[in-house]
Design a protein around this motif. Sequence first.
Motif, short mmCIF file in Angstrom:
data_model
loop_
_atom_site.label_atom_id
_atom_site.label_comp_id
_atom_site.label_asym_id
_atom_site.label_seq_id
_atom_site.Cartn_x
_atom_site.Cartn_y
_atom_site.Cartn_z
N ASP A 54 0.84 -1.20 0.00
CA ASP A 54 0.00 0.00 0.00
C ASP A 54 0.87 1.25 0.00
O ASP A 54 0.57 2.25 -0.69
CB ASP A 54 -0.92 0.00 1.23
CG ASP A 54 -1.98 -1.09 1.15
OD1 ASP A 54 -2.22 -1.61 0.04
OD2 ASP A 54 -2.55 -1.45 2.19
N ALA A 55 1.97 1.22 0.80
CA ALA A 55 2.86 2.38 0.86
C ALA A 55 3.51 2.63 -0.50
O ALA A 55 3.64 3.77 -0.95
CB ALA A 55 3.94 2.17 1.92
N LEU A 56 3.92 1.55 -1.17
CA LEU A 56 4.52 1.70 -2.49
C LEU A 56 3.52 2.26 -3.49
O LEU A 56 3.84 3.11 -4.32
CB LEU A 56 5.04 0.33 -2.97
CG LEU A 56 5.70 0.31 -4.36
CD1 LEU A 56 6.87 1.28 -4.41
CD2 LEU A 56 6.13 -1.09 -4.72
N ALA A 57 2.26 1.78 -3.40
CA ALA A 57 1.23 2.29 -4.29
C ALA A 57 0.99 3.79 -4.05
O ALA A 57 0.81 4.56 -4.99
CB ALA A 57 -0.07 1.51 -4.08
N ALA A 58 1.03 4.18 -2.76
CA ALA A 58 0.85 5.60 -2.45
C ALA A 58 1.99 6.44 -3.01
O ALA A 58 1.77 7.54 -3.54
CB ALA A 58 0.76 5.79 -0.93
N GLN A 59 3.22 5.91 -2.92
CA GLN A 59 4.35 6.65 -3.47
C GLN A 59 4.26 6.74 -4.99
O GLN A 59 4.62 7.75 -5.58
CB GLN A 59 5.66 5.97 -3.05
CG GLN A 59 5.97 6.14 -1.57
CD GLN A 59 7.23 5.41 -1.16
OE1 GLN A 59 7.59 4.42 -1.78
NE2 GLN A 59 7.89 5.90 -0.14
N ASN A 60 3.80 5.67 -5.62
CA ASN A 60 3.62 5.71 -7.07
C ASN A 60 2.57 6.74 -7.47
O ASN A 60 2.71 7.45 -8.47
CB ASN A 60 3.22 4.32 -7.59
CG ASN A 60 4.40 3.36 -7.58
OD1 ASN A 60 5.54 3.78 -7.65
ND2 ASN A 60 4.13 2.08 -7.49
N ASP A 61 1.48 6.82 -6.65
CA ASP A 61 0.45 7.83 -6.91
C ASP A 61 1.03 9.23 -6.79
O ASP A 61 0.71 10.14 -7.58
CB ASP A 61 -0.71 7.65 -5.93
CG ASP A 61 -1.49 6.38 -6.20
OD1 ASP A 61 -1.38 5.83 -7.31
OD2 ASP A 61 -2.23 5.93 -5.30
N SER A 115 1.19 12.05 -9.67
CA SER A 115 0.66 13.40 -9.50
C SER A 115 1.72 14.45 -9.82
O SER A 115 1.45 15.46 -10.47
CB SER A 115 0.17 13.59 -8.06
OG SER A 115 -0.88 12.69 -7.77
N SER A 116 2.96 14.17 -9.37
CA SER A 116 4.04 15.12 -9.65
C SER A 116 4.34 15.17 -11.14
O SER A 116 4.64 16.23 -11.69
CB SER A 116 5.30 14.71 -8.87
OG SER A 116 5.06 14.73 -7.50
N ARG A 117 4.26 14.04 -11.81
CA ARG A 117 4.51 14.01 -13.25
C ARG A 117 3.46 14.83 -14.01
O ARG A 117 3.76 15.58 -14.93
CB ARG A 117 4.52 12.56 -13.75
CG ARG A 117 4.92 12.43 -15.22
CD ARG A 117 4.87 11.01 -15.70
NE ARG A 117 5.83 10.18 -15.04
CZ ARG A 117 5.54 9.26 -14.10
NH1 ARG A 117 4.28 9.08 -13.75
NH2 ARG A 117 6.47 8.54 -13.56
N LEU A 118 2.19 14.66 -13.58
CA LEU A 118 1.13 15.42 -14.22
C LEU A 118 1.29 16.92 -13.98
O LEU A 118 1.06 17.74 -14.86
CB LEU A 118 -0.23 14.94 -13.69
CG LEU A 118 -0.63 13.50 -14.07
CD1 LEU A 118 -1.93 13.11 -13.39
CD2 LEU A 118 -0.76 13.36 -15.60
N ALA A 119 1.74 17.25 -12.74
CA ALA A 119 1.96 18.66 -12.43
C ALA A 119 3.10 19.22 -13.28
O ALA A 119 3.04 20.37 -13.75
CB ALA A 119 2.29 18.82 -10.94
#
Length: 326
Positions: free
Chosen positions: A68-75, A79-83
């Motif tokens: 779950d933590a890895l998935a959160a970091q990937n999210d 988000s940073s990539r989209l920004a």
Amino acid sequence: MRRSMRRRQRRSGSDNGSFWLCFSDLMSTLVLVLILIMFYSLYAHFDAMEEATARIISQETALSEKEDALAAQNDELESSRLALIEQQRELNAALEELEKAQLELAASQLSAEEKEELLSALQLKLEEQQSQIASQQSLMAQQEAQLEDLIGVRSKIIVELAGALNAANVQVNTDQKTGAIQLSSEVLFDVGQSVLSDLGKGFLQKFIPVYMEVLLSAEYDDSVSEIIIEGHTDSTGTYIENMALSQNRARAVFAYILSDEFVQLTPGQKEELRKMVTVNGRSFSDPVLDENGAEDMAASRRVEFKFRLHDESMIEQMRELLKSFE
């Protein structure tokens, strides 16, 4: 005479009856004891199964939390990539507006040669901006891959350590996020002492071979860069006194592992440890807290084994880069 014989016969019959009665009681007692032993064995068996099942469930839960933590970091990375993409669009739009305005100004005030020079300068600036953005995107992609590799390797090591220690029946407290293993000072040392007890030596003889078999394996030879042995105390006494005690305890553990008395590791493994191990004392700077937030004195007195992976600093660099785009 006949009366005498009858009396003897009565006595004989009475003695035989008492013997068989005692024999019957003895057999009943033995059967009862066997039944009790059988029930106790069944109870111990089911109790051991419940403990093993609980450990497996705990490990599965910890692994799920890591995923779950890895998935959160990937999210967060997504988000940073989209920004970053959005900022690139805004920058391109601003540059286009600037270029248009400058061209309009140049058209009204500058000569043809000056207009051409201005246009070339604007084009060069635009190319530099685009090059910087492309470089940042490439760096983010590389660091994202490194982060996933580091998290994956650490999680794999933690799971393998837990399985190996359970298989060897070595009971320790493990931080499921970092892989730090806590050994109680009460097992290793007498109160207030920094000389390993016989009980502590026996425990290290079981624990160290299992721990090192995983961390020094060929599979993780390129991943594990450092093994850290840390001594910790409770807050009884001064900070300096506890610093000395914590350092001496950590040194005592490592010195015993490297000694000739410790035959559970080969000379080659000991030589490898000399290059990898760092020994620290932390005094009472990192106490263990109970559920109410108070210091757990017994749990705070401990020696911890930690490991560090190569290029973990990349994680911090990537986090700083992500912050710059927020």
